[in-house]
Design a protein around this motif. Structure first.
Motif, PDB file in Angstrom:
ATOM      1  N   LYS A   1       0.813  -1.202   0.000  1.00 60.89           N
ATOM      2  CA  LYS A   1       0.000   0.000   0.000  1.00 60.89           C
ATOM      3  C   LYS A   1       0.852   1.259   0.000  1.00 60.89           C
ATOM      4  N   LYS A   2       2.154   1.104   0.175  1.00 64.52           N
ATOM      5  CA  LYS A   2       3.057   2.247   0.181  1.00 64.52           C
ATOM      6  C   LYS A   2       3.849   2.282  -1.121  1.00 64.52           C
ATOM      7  N   ILE A   3       4.298   3.471  -1.468  1.00 63.86           N
ATOM      8  CA  ILE A   3       5.120   3.655  -2.661  1.00 63.86           C
ATOM      9  C   ILE A   3       6.543   3.952  -2.210  1.00 63.86           C
ATOM     10  N   TYR A   4       7.489   3.192  -2.760  1.00 59.01           N
ATOM     11  CA  TYR A   4       8.903   3.376  -2.443  1.00 59.01           C
ATOM     12  C   TYR A   4       9.670   3.743  -3.696  1.00 59.01           C
TER      13      TYR A   4
ATOM     14  N   SER B   1       5.180  13.127  -6.662  1.00 55.01           N
ATOM     15  CA  SER B   1       5.557  13.307  -5.259  1.00 55.01           C
ATOM     16  C   SER B   1       4.721  14.398  -4.591  1.00 55.01           C
TER      17      SER B   1
ATOM     18  N   THR C   1       1.072  12.265  -4.120  1.00 56.01           N
ATOM     19  CA  THR C   1       1.030  11.074  -3.277  1.00 56.01           C
ATOM     20  C   THR C   1       2.353  10.934  -2.534  1.00 56.01           C
ATOM     21  N   GLN C   2       2.350  10.239  -1.438  1.00 59.27           N
ATOM     22  CA  GLN C   2       3.581  10.080  -0.656  1.00 59.27           C
ATOM     23  C   GLN C   2       4.465   9.021  -1.302  1.00 59.27           C
ATOM     24  N   ILE C   3       5.714   9.383  -1.559  1.00 59.87           N
ATOM     25  CA  ILE C   3       6.715   8.465  -2.086  1.00 59.87           C
ATOM     26  C   ILE C   3       7.840   8.390  -1.062  1.00 59.87           C
ATOM     27  N   ASN C   4       8.072   7.204  -0.542  1.00 61.38           N
ATOM     28  CA  ASN C   4       9.091   6.988   0.489  1.00 61.38           C
ATOM     29  C   ASN C   4      10.417   6.580  -0.152  1.00 61.38           C
TER      30      ASN C   4
ATOM     31  N   LYS D   1      13.942   4.710  -0.094  1.00 59.59           N
ATOM     32  CA  LYS D   1      14.431   3.514   0.598  1.00 59.59           C
ATOM     33  C   LYS D   1      15.485   2.837  -0.269  1.00 59.59           C
TER      34      LYS D   1
ATOM     35  N   TYR E   1       7.984  -6.752  -2.794  1.00 56.98           N
ATOM     36  CA  TYR E   1       7.203  -5.710  -3.450  1.00 56.98           C
ATOM     37  C   TYR E   1       6.181  -6.321  -4.407  1.00 56.98           C
TER      38      TYR E   1
ATOM     39  N   ILE F   1      -1.294   0.103  -7.112  1.00 52.51           N
ATOM     40  CA  ILE F   1      -0.590   1.392  -7.149  1.00 52.51           C
ATOM     41  C   ILE F   1      -0.598   1.955  -8.567  1.00 52.51           C
TER      42      ILE F   1
END
Length: 83
Positions: free
Chosen positions: A1-4, A20, A23-26, A28, A38, A68
């Motif tokens: 559910k997260k974007i890296y 960016s 949406t939140q892009i982490n 890593k 992933y 995503i």
């Protein structure tokens, strides 16, 4: 559910910066041996916009879903077609 996104060796161009903001892009460190963690791999760039990778043969990684990608392509298409 997260974007890296990788921390290093990435060009943060116009399209990446656009996403960016939407949406939140982490950031890593992403390693080949951990790709199995992933569900999706998404390529973002001005040429193609947003592309979902189906598989990476050398690692036997395969896409598990389009969650995503579906979210990002809607954001992208709304920007391209309705701006």
């Amino acid at each position: 559910k997260k974007i890296y996104s990788p921390k290093r060796d990435i060009y943060k161009g116009v399209t990446f910066k656009f996403f960016s903001k939407k949406t939140q892009i982490n950031s890593k460190d992403i390693f080949l041996k951990k790709l199995g963690n992933y569900d999706e791999i998404i390529l973002i760039g001005s040429g193609k916009g947003v592309v979902s990778v189906s598989k990476i043969e050398i690692t036997s990684w395969k896409r598990k879903n389009y969650k995503i990608y579906d979210r990002l392509i809607k954001i992208y298409n709304n920007r391209i077609f309705y701006s």
